[in-house]
Design a protein around this motif. Structure first.
Motif, PDB file in Angstrom:
ATOM      1  N   LEU A  91       0.832  -1.196   0.000  1.00 49.56           N
ATOM      2  CA  LEU A  91       0.000   0.000   0.000  1.00 49.56           C
ATOM      3  C   LEU A  91       0.875   1.258   0.000  1.00 49.56           C
ATOM      4  O   LEU A  91       0.659   2.180  -0.782  1.00 49.56           O
ATOM      5  N   LYS A  92       1.885   1.246   0.864  1.00 52.29           N
ATOM      6  CA  LYS A  92       2.778   2.404   0.939  1.00 52.29           C
ATOM      7  C   LYS A  92       3.511   2.576  -0.394  1.00 52.29           C
ATOM      8  O   LYS A  92       3.693   3.687  -0.891  1.00 52.29           O
ATOM      9  N   SER A  93       3.901   1.412  -0.945  1.00 59.65           N
ATOM     10  CA  SER A  93       4.597   1.397  -2.216  1.00 59.65           C
ATOM     11  C   SER A  93       3.707   2.014  -3.305  1.00 59.65           C
ATOM     12  O   SER A  93       4.154   2.828  -4.121  1.00 59.65           O
ATOM     13  N   PHE A  94       2.429   1.620  -3.286  1.00 61.85           N
ATOM     14  CA  PHE A  94       1.491   2.099  -4.296  1.00 61.85           C
ATOM     15  C   PHE A  94       1.267   3.609  -4.147  1.00 61.85           C
ATOM     16  O   PHE A  94       1.242   4.338  -5.141  1.00 61.85           O
ATOM     17  N   VAL A  95       1.137   4.041  -2.891  1.00 63.21           N
ATOM     18  CA  VAL A  95       0.942   5.481  -2.654  1.00 63.21           C
ATOM     19  C   VAL A  95       2.163   6.256  -3.150  1.00 63.21           C
ATOM     20  O   VAL A  95       2.040   7.279  -3.821  1.00 63.21           O
TER      21      VAL A  95
ATOM     22  N   ILE B  40       8.365   4.604 -19.684  1.00 66.64           N
ATOM     23  CA  ILE B  40       8.189   3.141 -19.600  1.00 66.64           C
ATOM     24  C   ILE B  40       7.204   2.800 -18.480  1.00 66.64           C
ATOM     25  O   ILE B  40       6.321   1.964 -18.647  1.00 66.64           O
ATOM     26  N   GLY B  41       7.359   3.433 -17.335  1.00 74.88           N
ATOM     27  CA  GLY B  41       6.490   3.170 -16.191  1.00 74.88           C
ATOM     28  C   GLY B  41       6.786   4.203 -15.127  1.00 74.88           C
ATOM     29  O   GLY B  41       7.860   4.826 -15.149  1.00 74.88           O
ATOM     30  N   LEU B  42       5.843   4.379 -14.202  1.00 69.08           N
ATOM     31  CA  LEU B  42       6.060   5.395 -13.166  1.00 69.08           C
ATOM     32  C   LEU B  42       7.276   5.065 -12.318  1.00 69.08           C
ATOM     33  O   LEU B  42       7.922   5.943 -11.765  1.00 69.08           O
TER      34      LEU B  42
ATOM     35  N   GLY C 143      -6.667   7.408 -17.147  1.00 72.32           N
ATOM     36  CA  GLY C 143      -6.942   5.990 -17.419  1.00 72.32           C
ATOM     37  C   GLY C 143      -5.683   5.266 -17.847  1.00 72.32           C
ATOM     38  O   GLY C 143      -5.459   4.104 -17.475  1.00 72.32           O
ATOM     39  N   VAL C 144      -4.846   5.951 -18.634  1.00 72.55           N
ATOM     40  CA  VAL C 144      -3.572   5.345 -19.076  1.00 72.55           C
ATOM     41  C   VAL C 144      -2.701   5.061 -17.862  1.00 72.55           C
ATOM     42  O   VAL C 144      -2.115   3.972 -17.729  1.00 72.55           O
ATOM     43  N   ILE C 145      -2.626   6.039 -16.944  1.00 76.32           N
ATOM     44  CA  ILE C 145      -1.814   5.850 -15.734  1.00 76.32           C
ATOM     45  C   ILE C 145      -2.370   4.684 -14.923  1.00 76.32           C
ATOM     46  O   ILE C 145      -1.625   3.823 -14.449  1.00 76.32           O
ATOM     47  N   ALA C 146      -3.713   4.655 -14.786  1.00 75.92           N
ATOM     48  CA  ALA C 146      -4.332   3.568 -14.008  1.00 75.92           C
ATOM     49  C   ALA C 146      -3.982   2.210 -14.615  1.00 75.92           C
ATOM     50  O   ALA C 146      -3.663   1.256 -13.888  1.00 75.92           O
ATOM     51  N   SER C 147      -4.013   2.111 -15.952  1.00 76.32           N
ATOM     52  CA  SER C 147      -3.672   0.831 -16.600  1.00 76.32           C
ATOM     53  C   SER C 147      -2.213   0.470 -16.360  1.00 76.32           C
ATOM     54  O   SER C 147      -1.865  -0.696 -16.189  1.00 76.32           O
ATOM     55  N   SER C 148      -1.354   1.512 -16.353  1.00 78.66           N
ATOM     56  CA  SER C 148       0.076   1.225 -16.218  1.00 78.66           C
ATOM     57  C   SER C 148       0.434   0.682 -14.835  1.00 78.66           C
ATOM     58  O   SER C 148       1.470   0.062 -14.666  1.00 78.66           O
ATOM     59  N   VAL C 149      -0.441   0.946 -13.844  1.00 77.60           N
ATOM     60  CA  VAL C 149      -0.138   0.451 -12.487  1.00 77.60           C
ATOM     61  C   VAL C 149      -1.094  -0.676 -12.092  1.00 77.60           C
ATOM     62  O   VAL C 149      -1.255  -0.975 -10.916  1.00 77.60           O
ATOM     63  N   MET C 150      -1.722  -1.275 -13.113  1.00 76.32           N
ATOM     64  CA  MET C 150      -2.753  -2.270 -12.838  1.00 76.32           C
ATOM     65  C   MET C 150      -2.223  -3.458 -12.042  1.00 76.32           C
ATOM     66  O   MET C 150      -2.876  -3.945 -11.124  1.00 76.32           O
ATOM     67  N   ARG C 151      -1.020  -3.924 -12.375  1.00 83.27           N
ATOM     68  CA  ARG C 151      -0.492  -5.101 -11.680  1.00 83.27           C
ATOM     69  C   ARG C 151      -0.255  -4.785 -10.209  1.00 83.27           C
ATOM     70  O   ARG C 151      -0.584  -5.567  -9.332  1.00 83.27           O
TER      71      ARG C 151
END
Lengths: 235, 803
Positions: free
Chosen positions: B444-448, B604-606, B665-673
């Motif tokens: 969770l912290k990582s995701f935030v 490539i990714g955040l 939406g693009v950002i949301a997809s990029s962090v989907m995993r």
């Protein structure tokens, strides 16, 4: 010391109200050794529980050393009991997981007595009851008589003015019973007021006064020959 | 058999007799089994099942690497591929493919699709036959025969699922292709296969130059290469031979193949290598949930076994052996487990589709995930195993009962009872829950942290889509089309600005090129972007120095570029990059002058550090398709969808829009995993916390009921309610303390497993560790307080009557 005036105790059951104590008028003076007798269901243990302030659900007046217990809240009653009353049970009620020393220490721990003082009092009591050698043993390692000895030691360690005993020798061999009763006698001689419940005439003989109960009524009191038999009252 | 039936009947009677106990036990088990079944159904298909191709373990992905660093370049060059195909002795088949985007026209609306240009051996390599018609054959690669196509099952369904479609023409990129076959639904070797077309040169053409023969291209890597190992050849043997070929080619072509190695990865590994650790962690998490559920039930059964001491004593007195008693206990627990298992499977049946809707493409691409017979067998097995696991404790307890003691205990109750097994189970539950909580907390912290990363642009109010002309269109036509689309969109009401770029951040795909500085042979690498002047303003990418690209640059003869800060800092450290030149950048041989520096963008990714980038202006450079970014005045950019579509179709009615969505939406997809893992771990840890709290509550309630007499004695001896509360809570919290300690140690031990899944957070983050230990302690305290309050309300008179 204690005055009970018109004290009554009942339970509500599906069949209606069941009375266990009826219009009890009783005065207990300092230094007395009272025996309460009566058949099963007479109300002996109920009366003892009321005296011990374990039971709150009674009506009437209860005076303890001029204090109106009936007007007190639960917490105040607990304080009165904690300071003045000790109890001995038929089944000893020692805590299995505590050693003899720890069992004896228990009432002191609930009175917030400082640890060093407690240790000294426990040592004195063990010495007085001659059970120093048993200090580290667990209740299961003692005989019935020894367990009750510990039960009495625990009841008197905080020097209560009133000692209540509910059939203290009910589970003991007669020789062990005699030993305990001698101990009660000795405590009484030293000034402790004692109220015991017993079926045994031999035990009753140690007391100075006997009260007979039946169906919740006081049938007789050796200190009050004028007491009217309960049948007459009921009529 | 008769005894078994009797045991089962008696067991069912016992379960009916205590409905509350039965319900709690079945619910605890069902939750554990449902979570385990759901995750296992994914693990089974993604990690354990072979891919749906015959002998799929022999299919490998071959790609070029930077030999000195081992870095996989992902793609290979056509010339190298042809040499590998000719020189190797380890592959029975070798094939090349290239994913493309194209326009499918002829229907009601044009459609942008993803298709694959494949070499002739492609289908025979996978060994899967078509569902209808035929697949591509080597003959289809001959010029003149190459306008044939094989449809995917999904596209065929979308086009009406008409079998007579085979043999008819469809229009791809404005040209007619004859549909010769339809592949089965399970055939999906890569993300691009909506349809397959052959290449006229036995190898896919360069996407930027589709009309040119690519066979001699050695310094341009853009194809995927697939191989099927010959029977008896191991992966290591194949690696050794391909390494030797790579060294040979390096000697032969020292310029193009300097430091070029070859990597071979099994197809299964290449598909699941990213998701594998996630799935193992999730499987471990649900395993913990199941264990906690089992510990709960074991505790409940133990508590009940204690109350059944008298029954057991009587059975023993009547001659029941230990084995017989244990069997009776185990029958009851297995019955309970099977009920829990059944309910768990029903829950999983509902949960798996929900799981798939939020799962990342690495999982959702596997179409046949579900409760197949193997998964059901697994669930049945874990149900039985759980039944045996939590049934062993009470069975052992029954075997240990001392007849004499039991009868005595039954008579007068007890003030003791150490219940070491129960304590151990509670400690285990608390420990496992804390491990899960810490895992979820770290994720969770990582995701935030990740969501707080500055992507280098402003993703709000942005609508993006991709669009492209057919490859047959000339560069001039393409440039004119993009310019027209951008200009007309710019004129739309509600639009602030519009920009187009060859590669949009975070949508996947990249284009890397090498370059030199004038007069130097030192090679640098940068990612190539071709953009319109309005792109930076539209995306909110700040200009740091120099100037932006302009419309005039497209027509100017002097080639110019804007670079990002990463390139300026890496290539021109301590210097001003503006005004400097780079040469030999990709297909452009002229000197390119750097006219401006823009901020870094996380492409490539955040979580990936920005790489050096070069932005060239359309007109000077070209790209077959673009992403268009539209910055809107509205906070709901999707409201402009139909207006945007109409604008594009007003420029060319045969050009479809694809991937139309918001940049958020693009950002949301990029962090989907990451979101998938975080969400599931959070759910499982909450479940574990709940189960542990229920377990602790159950044990403490039981302990309190067993200690009623003791509490009565203590109160008769002067204990206050607070003393009793302290006693009970203290006992419970001592167990919790041990559990927390073990949980913290286990979490530290598991740091290696977690560290690969984290971003910007240490796997032993002290804040997360302490916060979740405190949370666990607070929940445990609450679970303890309820029984403690009950204990404090014990009426000493009633308690003493227990004698």
């Amino acid at each position: 010391m204690i005055q009970l005036k018109n004290l009554e105790r009942s339970y509500k059951t599906p069949a209606g109200q069941t009375w266990v104590l009826r219009r009890i008028n009783l005065e207990i003076r300092e230094g007395e050794f009272i025996t309460i007798m009566g058949p099963s269901g007479a109300g002996k243990s109920s009366l003892l529980n009321v005296l011990a302030l374990l039971d709150d659900s009674w009506q009437g007046e209860y005076w303890f050393r001029e204090q109106a217990v009936h007007e007190m809240k639960r917490k105040q009653r607990s304080e009165v009991a904690k300071r003045n009353i000790g109890m001995v049970f038929q089944s000893y009620h020692l805590l299995d997981d505590l050693t003899v020393g720890e069992n004896i220490d228990l009432p002191l721990s609930y009175k917030d007595v400082p640890r060093s003082e407690r240790q000294a009092m426990v040592a004195d009591t063990l010495d007085r009851f001659q059970i120093v050698a048993k200090k580290a043993l667990f209740p299961s390692q003692l005989s019935g008589g020894q367990q009750q000895l510990v039960g009495v030691a625990r009841a008197v360690i905080h020097k209560p003015a009133l000692l209540l005993a509910d059939e203290p020798t009910g589970n003991l061999h007669s020789s062990q019973a005699k030993e305990i009763m001698e101990l009660f006698h000795e405590l009484n001689q030293q000034g402790t007021t004692i109220v015991q419940v017993t079926h045994s005439e031999a035990n009753a003989a140690y007391g100075s006064r006997t009260i007979q109960l039946r169906d919740g009524w006081m049938l007789s009191d050796t200190s009050n020959p004028e007491l009217r038999p309960y049948e007459a009252v009921r009529q | 058999m008769e005894t078994l039936i009797h045991d089962v009947r008696y067991g069912l009677r016992m379960l009916r007799k205590s409905p509350a106990f039965t319900a709690v036990a079945i619910a605890a088990l069902a939750l554990g089994i449902a979570s385990t079944t759901a995750i296992f159904s994914v693990v089974d298909v993604v990690l354990l099942h072979p891919l749906p191709y015959p002998d799929s373990g022999r299919i490998v992905l071959i790609s070029q690497t930077v030999r000195s660093t081992g870095q996989d370049m992902g793609d290979s060059s056509p010339a190298n591929y042809l040499d590998w195909a000719e020189q190797n002795h380890v592959f029975s088949h070798i094939a090349a493919s290239r994913g493309m985007q194209g326009n499918l026209t002829g229907g009601e609306r044009p459609e942008r699709i993803r298709y694959t240009v494949a070499s002739g051996d492609f289908f025979s390599l996978f060994g899967v036959g078509p569902q209808l018609g035929r697949s591509l054959l080597p003959d289809d690669e001959k010029p003149g025969n190459d306008h044939v196509t094989v449809l995917s099952y999904a596209l065929w369904k979308r086009l009406g699922a008409d079998p007579s479609l085979v043999g008819r023409n469809i229009a791809l990129n404005g040209e007619p292709y004859t549909a010769i076959g339809v592949m089965p639904a399970s055939f999906a070797p890569d993300d691009y296969g909506e349809l397959w077309v052959p290449s006229p040169w036995d190898v896919p053409a360069h996407p930027l130059n589709p009309q040119a023969d690519p066979r001699a291209l050695r310094d341009s890597s853009y194809i995927d290469v697939w191989g099927r190992l010959k029977p008896g050849v191991t992966l290591d043997q194949a690696r050794a031979e391909m390494a030797a070929i790579a060294r040979r080619l390096e000697k032969q072509y020292p310029n193009a193949n300097d430091d070029v190695g070859i990597s071979l990865v099994s197809m299964q590994d290449s598909l699941v290598s990213d998701i594998r650790p996630v799935l193992w962690v999730l499987l471990g998490a649900v395993g913990c949930v199941l264990l906690i559920g089992c510990a709960n039930v074991a505790n409940l059964l133990l508590a009940r076994a204690t109350t059944r001491t008298r029954e057991i004593s009587i059975r023993t007195a009547l001659g029941a052996s230990w084995l017989r008693l244990a069997r009776q206990m185990l029958t009851e627990s297995i019955l309970l487990a099977l009920c829990g298992g059944l309910l768990g499977i029903l829950l999983a049946w509902w949960a798996v589709p929900a799981l798939l809707t939020m799962s990342p493409p690495e999982i959702s691409n596997f179409k046949h995930i579900g409760l197949n017979p193997e998964v059901l067998g697994f669930s049945l097995a874990i149900s039985l195993l759980s039944g045996i696991l939590f049934g062993l404790a009470p069975a052992f307890h029954a075997s240990q009962s001392n007849l004499d003691e039991s009868l005595k205990e039954g008579e007068r109750g007890s003030t003791g009872g150490r219940g070491r097994t129960r304590s151990a189970l509670v400690v285990t539950e608390v420990g496992l829950s804390l491990v899960l909580l810490i895992g979820a907390g770290l994720m969770l912290k990582s995701f935030v942290r990740l969501m707080n990363v500055d992507p280098g642009f402003d993703p709000n109010h942005l609508l993006v889509f991709s669009v492209g002309l057919p490859p047959s269109a000339s560069s001039a036509q393409q440039d004119a089309f993009y310019r027209e689309v951008v200009e007309r969109l710019q004129a739309l009401p509600g639009v602030q600005s519009v920009g187009a770029v060859s590669r949009l951040p975070l949508v996947g795909g990249n284009s890397s090129r090498s370059f030199n500085l004038p007069g130097s042979t030192k090679s640098y690498t940068a990612d190539l972007r071709v953009s319109t002047p309005g792109y930076f303003r539209t995306m909110g990418i700040p200009l740091r120095a120099g100037r932006n690209l302009t419309e005039q640059d497209a027509q100017a003869s002097a080639q110019v570029a804007v670079v990002n800060e990463a390139l300026a800092r890496n290539v021109f450290p301590g210097e001003d990059a503006v005004g400097k030149y780079i040469v030999n950048f990709g297909p452009l041989n002229n000197k390119i002058q750097i006219v401006g520096i823009v901020g870094n963008v996380r492409h490539i990714g955040l979580e990936t550090t920005p790489r050096p980038e070069v932005y060239l202006p359309f007109g000077q450079a070209h790209w077959p398709s673009v992403f268009v970014a539209v910055r809107c005045n509205t906070s709901h950019p999707l409201a402009l969808t139909s207006a945007v579509q109409n604008v594009v179709w007003s420029v060319d009615k045969d050009v479809p829009l694809a991937n139309l969505r918001t940049m958020q939406g693009v950002i949301a997809s990029s962090v989907m995993r990451r979101r998938f893992t975080t969400l599931l771990l959070a759910i499982f840890s909450a479940l574990a916390l709940l189960l542990a709290a229920v377990g602790l509550y159950g044990v403490m309630s039981y302990t309190v009921s067993q200690r009623t007499r003791e509490v009565g004695i203590r109160m008769a001896l002067g204990a206050r309610r607070s003393d009793v509360m302290k006693l009970v809570v203290g006992q419970g919290m001592a167990l919790v303390g041990v559990g927390l300690g073990l949980g913290l140690l286990a979490s530290i031990a598991l740091r290696r497993v977690m560290s690969g899944l984290l971003f910007g957070v240490s796997a032993t983050d002290p804040l997360v560790f302490s916060a979740f230990a405190v949370l666990m302690a607070i929940v445990a305290l609450l679970a303890n307080c309820l029984p403690a309050r009950r204990a404090a309300r014990v009426d000493p008179m009633v308690a003493l009557r227990y004698e």
